[in-house]
Structure formats: structure tokens, C-alpha cells
Design a protein around this motif. Structure first.
Motif, PDB file in Angstrom:
ATOM      1  N   PHE A   3      93.451  91.209  82.152  1.00 58.26           N
ATOM      2  CA  PHE A   3      92.442  90.355  82.777  1.00 58.26           C
ATOM      3  C   PHE A   3      92.375  89.013  82.058  1.00 58.26           C
ATOM      4  O   PHE A   3      92.616  88.930  80.855  1.00 58.26           O
ATOM      5  CB  PHE A   3      91.048  91.004  82.685  1.00 58.26           C
ATOM      6  CG  PHE A   3      90.962  92.419  83.199  1.00 58.26           C
ATOM      7  CD1 PHE A   3      91.316  93.484  82.390  1.00 58.26           C
ATOM      8  CD2 PHE A   3      90.505  92.675  84.480  1.00 58.26           C
ATOM      9  CE1 PHE A   3      91.224  94.793  82.853  1.00 58.26           C
ATOM     10  CE2 PHE A   3      90.411  93.975  84.950  1.00 58.26           C
ATOM     11  CZ  PHE A   3      90.764  95.036  84.136  1.00 58.26           C
ATOM     12  N   TYR A  21      89.279  86.114  81.787  1.00 49.37           N
ATOM     13  CA  TYR A  21      87.909  85.736  82.114  1.00 49.37           C
ATOM     14  C   TYR A  21      87.669  84.300  81.643  1.00 49.37           C
ATOM     15  O   TYR A  21      88.267  83.856  80.654  1.00 49.37           O
ATOM     16  CB  TYR A  21      86.902  86.641  81.409  1.00 49.37           C
ATOM     17  CG  TYR A  21      86.726  88.015  82.027  1.00 49.37           C
ATOM     18  CD1 TYR A  21      87.598  89.052  81.716  1.00 49.37           C
ATOM     19  CD2 TYR A  21      85.668  88.270  82.894  1.00 49.37           C
ATOM     20  CE1 TYR A  21      87.418  90.309  82.262  1.00 49.37           C
ATOM     21  CE2 TYR A  21      85.485  89.527  83.440  1.00 49.37           C
ATOM     22  CZ  TYR A  21      86.364  90.542  83.124  1.00 49.37           C
ATOM     23  OH  TYR A  21      86.186  91.783  83.667  1.00 49.37           O
ATOM     24  N   LEU A  75      80.578  85.872  81.383  1.00 44.94           N
ATOM     25  CA  LEU A  75      82.004  85.782  81.691  1.00 44.94           C
ATOM     26  C   LEU A  75      82.237  86.019  83.176  1.00 44.94           C
ATOM     27  O   LEU A  75      81.584  86.863  83.803  1.00 44.94           O
ATOM     28  CB  LEU A  75      82.784  86.817  80.887  1.00 44.94           C
ATOM     29  CG  LEU A  75      83.094  86.464  79.436  1.00 44.94           C
ATOM     30  CD1 LEU A  75      81.850  86.484  78.574  1.00 44.94           C
ATOM     31  CD2 LEU A  75      84.146  87.406  78.867  1.00 44.94           C
ATOM     32  N   GLU A  77      85.619  78.231  77.908  1.00 45.34           N
ATOM     33  CA  GLU A  77      86.244  79.204  77.006  1.00 45.34           C
ATOM     34  C   GLU A  77      86.932  80.250  77.872  1.00 45.34           C
ATOM     35  O   GLU A  77      86.356  80.727  78.859  1.00 45.34           O
ATOM     36  CB  GLU A  77      85.171  79.874  76.135  1.00 45.34           C
ATOM     37  CG  GLU A  77      85.701  80.722  75.005  1.00 45.34           C
ATOM     38  CD  GLU A  77      85.929  79.940  73.726  1.00 45.34           C
ATOM     39  OE1 GLU A  77      85.378  78.826  73.610  1.00 45.34           O
ATOM     40  OE2 GLU A  77      86.657  80.438  72.846  1.00 45.34           O
ATOM     41  N   PHE A 110      89.062  83.962  77.995  1.00 47.41           N
ATOM     42  CA  PHE A 110      89.289  85.206  77.272  1.00 47.41           C
ATOM     43  C   PHE A 110      90.303  86.067  78.014  1.00 47.41           C
ATOM     44  O   PHE A 110      90.166  86.320  79.215  1.00 47.41           O
ATOM     45  CB  PHE A 110      87.981  86.003  77.125  1.00 47.41           C
ATOM     46  CG  PHE A 110      86.959  85.324  76.276  1.00 47.41           C
ATOM     47  CD1 PHE A 110      85.984  84.523  76.847  1.00 47.41           C
ATOM     48  CD2 PHE A 110      86.969  85.479  74.899  1.00 47.41           C
ATOM     49  CE1 PHE A 110      85.029  83.887  76.060  1.00 47.41           C
ATOM     50  CE2 PHE A 110      86.026  84.854  74.099  1.00 47.41           C
ATOM     51  CZ  PHE A 110      85.060  84.051  74.686  1.00 47.41           C
ATOM     52  N   SER A 151      92.783  96.700  79.340  1.00 51.09           N
ATOM     53  CA  SER A 151      92.258  98.066  79.408  1.00 51.09           C
ATOM     54  C   SER A 151      93.427  99.003  79.691  1.00 51.09           C
ATOM     55  O   SER A 151      94.505  98.565  80.081  1.00 51.09           O
ATOM     56  CB  SER A 151      91.173  98.224  80.465  1.00 51.09           C
ATOM     57  OG  SER A 151      91.705  98.075  81.759  1.00 51.09           O
ATOM     58  N   ILE A 176      87.253  97.797  78.026  1.00 47.31           N
ATOM     59  CA  ILE A 176      88.067  96.590  77.934  1.00 47.31           C
ATOM     60  C   ILE A 176      87.972  96.024  76.534  1.00 47.31           C
ATOM     61  O   ILE A 176      86.889  95.960  75.955  1.00 47.31           O
ATOM     62  CB  ILE A 176      87.609  95.555  78.975  1.00 47.31           C
ATOM     63  CG1 ILE A 176      87.928  96.035  80.391  1.00 47.31           C
ATOM     64  CG2 ILE A 176      88.270  94.207  78.729  1.00 47.31           C
ATOM     65  CD1 ILE A 176      87.519  95.078  81.483  1.00 47.31           C
ATOM     66  N   PHE A 203      88.624  92.601  74.379  1.00 49.41           N
ATOM     67  CA  PHE A 203      88.754  91.165  74.594  1.00 49.41           C
ATOM     68  C   PHE A 203      89.452  90.487  73.415  1.00 49.41           C
ATOM     69  O   PHE A 203      89.302  90.902  72.267  1.00 49.41           O
ATOM     70  CB  PHE A 203      87.375  90.523  74.768  1.00 49.41           C
ATOM     71  CG  PHE A 203      86.725  90.840  76.083  1.00 49.41           C
ATOM     72  CD1 PHE A 203      85.938  91.968  76.225  1.00 49.41           C
ATOM     73  CD2 PHE A 203      86.898  90.002  77.172  1.00 49.41           C
ATOM     74  CE1 PHE A 203      85.339  92.275  77.438  1.00 49.41           C
ATOM     75  CE2 PHE A 203      86.302  90.290  78.388  1.00 49.41           C
ATOM     76  CZ  PHE A 203      85.527  91.422  78.522  1.00 49.41           C
ATOM     77  N   GLY A 204      90.173  89.423  73.733  1.00 48.29           N
ATOM     78  CA  GLY A 204      90.683  88.554  72.689  1.00 48.29           C
ATOM     79  C   GLY A 204      89.577  87.666  72.153  1.00 48.29           C
ATOM     80  O   GLY A 204      88.441  87.692  72.644  1.00 48.29           O
ATOM     81  N   SER A 205      89.921  86.854  71.169  1.00 47.71           N
ATOM     82  CA  SER A 205      88.908  86.031  70.512  1.00 47.71           C
ATOM     83  C   SER A 205      88.600  84.746  71.258  1.00 47.71           C
ATOM     84  O   SER A 205      87.685  84.013  70.878  1.00 47.71           O
ATOM     85  CB  SER A 205      89.357  85.706  69.091  1.00 47.71           C
ATOM     86  OG  SER A 205      90.608  85.055  69.110  1.00 47.71           O
TER      87      SER A 205
END
Lengths: 114, 115
Positions: free
Chosen positions: B34, B36, B44, B88, B90, B94, B103, B105-107
Motif C-alpha cells: 500500500f 498512503y 492517512l 507525507e 507512507f 501486510s 499493516i 508502515f514505513g517511516s
């Protein structure tokens, strides 16, 4: 269709005080999540509910954090007592159960602990 | 275990230029992926997702991403940046074959657009 609703949007409290956040997910969504998002970082899962059951609370600091979803619909996340490091945005999300479904996020509650 | 790495915490491009935001994942089983977007003071919003089928997926606002299994990548692109794209972004993963909708998430990568 109404989205995920969260309240309040902003909260400022002094350390050691309690605080509570409320979330109403999208109608029909069985899965509900609470995330904490620190400044400049991605959301980190605190707790995941499937209906009224907390199926993943491994990242919830249980000494001061608690959550409930009594009727499997809306949910409350509580912090007592709050610490300075709890300042963050608390996001609620929901989706139908299943790994392929995207999560729908609320606008979040921005907590500032002074 | 799953993980997501977003290369570059901040990307700046000129209006009209190509946008490329990089994402690499690690997963023991084929993933769902994904992207976002988060605008200031908002939650998000899903841009696009890859589950099965075509590896090039198109999303909202002219964004697209390509799933490359051999490179374990899912980079996000847009041919021509617009000022409204500043936000931003992201990347998230999953697990397929799982009924648990968890899920990771990246930073995040902050995208800035120069006039």
C-alpha cells in the motif's frame, strides 16, 4: 458514507493527568486499530480489535494505557497517568476483516503533554 | 517478519518534474502493498494498493506504483508534480494468506514541491 470519527481533535494536558480518546469506525467494519504516530514517523500499532476482542495488544504499554470496545463498535483509548513522552498523534483506523483490505483512518487526536 | 524501508525521509522536486518515492519491503510470504498519503493535520488516505494481478497499479491523483518481486520494491511515481502533492507519504505491507489485517508502515517520506 461517514468516515472514521475521532474526538477530540486536540488535547493539551499536564503530565500525570488522565486522558481519553474516542473513535467511531465506519459502519460494518469489524476490525478497529489504534495507532500512535510520533512526529516525523509512521504510525505504530498499539492495539487491534476484531469485533469486541483485542487480538493484538502486544505494543500497548499496559502499565498506563488501556482500551475498550465493549459492543464491538466504538472504542476508547485511555492513558493514565500521561507522561511527556506520550505527546503524539493517536490515530484510529478500521476495515473489514482481511489482509487485503486497506485501512480507513480517522483524522487523529493530537495530544500534547506539558 | 515483515518490514518496510523508505529511502529518503525528505524528497524535494520542482513543480512539473517527475516524482519518485522509494520503498523496499521484506516479507516471508507474498505481500499486499500500500501507499498512503497524509496531509498536514489529517489522517492517512489510501493512494493505491497492490494485491494480485497486474504489477503496475494506478492510484488517485495521477500516482502509480510498480511491484517488483525480484527487487522487493514498490516505488511510487508521478510523471509531473503539482504543488498540491506536497505531503507525507507512507509505504505499508501486510501479509497475504493471512486473515489478520495487520499493516506495517514505513517511516514516511516528506515530499516538497518547489515552484
Amino acid at each position: 458514507e461517514a468516515g472514521v470519527v475521532q474526538s477530540p481533535r486536540y488535547k493539551i494536558i499536564e503530565k500525570k493527568q488522565p486522558v481519553a480518546f474516542w473513535c467511531n469506525p465506519i459502519s460494518g467494519h469489524n476490525t478497529l486499530y489504534w495507532y500512535r504516530q510520533n512526529l516525523g514517523q509512521g504510525p505504530e500499532l498499539l492495539i487491534r480489535y476484531e469485533n469486541e476482542e483485542a487480538v493484538d495488544d502486544s505494543q500497548l504499554p499496559k502499565d498506563r494505557f488501556s482500551a475498550e470496545r465493549l459492543k464491538g463498535v466504538d472504542s476508547t483509548l485511555k492513558i493514565q497517568p500521561a507522561e511527556l513522552g506520550d505527546s503524539a498523534v493517536y490515530l484510529c483506523a478500521s476495515n473489514p476483516t482481511g489482509a487485503s483490505y486497506e485501512q480507513y483512518f480517522g483524522p487523529g487526536t493530537r495530544l500534547t503533554v506539558t | 517478519a515483515q518490514s518496510v524501508t523508505q529511502l529518503g525521509s525528505h524528497v524535494s522536486v520542482s513543480e512539473g518534474a517527475l516524482v519518485l518515492l522509494r520503498c523496499n519491503y521484506s516479507s516471508s510470504v507474498p505481500p499486499y502493498l500500500f501507499w498512503y498519503v497524509q496531509y498536514p493535520n489529517q489522517g492517512l488516505q489510501l493512494l493505491l494498493k497492490y494485491t494480485t494481478g497486474a504489477t503496475l497499479v494506478k492510484g488517485i491523483n495521477g500516482f502509480e506504483a510498480e511491484f517488483k518481486k525480484s527487487e522487493t520494491s514498490f516505488h511510487l511515481t508521478k510523471p509531473s508534480a503539482h504543488m498540491s502533492d506536497a505531503a507525507e507519504y507512507f509505504c505499508a505491507v501486510s501479509l497475504r494468506y493471512s486473515s489478520a489485517s495487520k499493516i506495517i508502515f514505513g517511516s514516511g517520506t516528506r515530499l516538497s514541491i518547489r515552484p
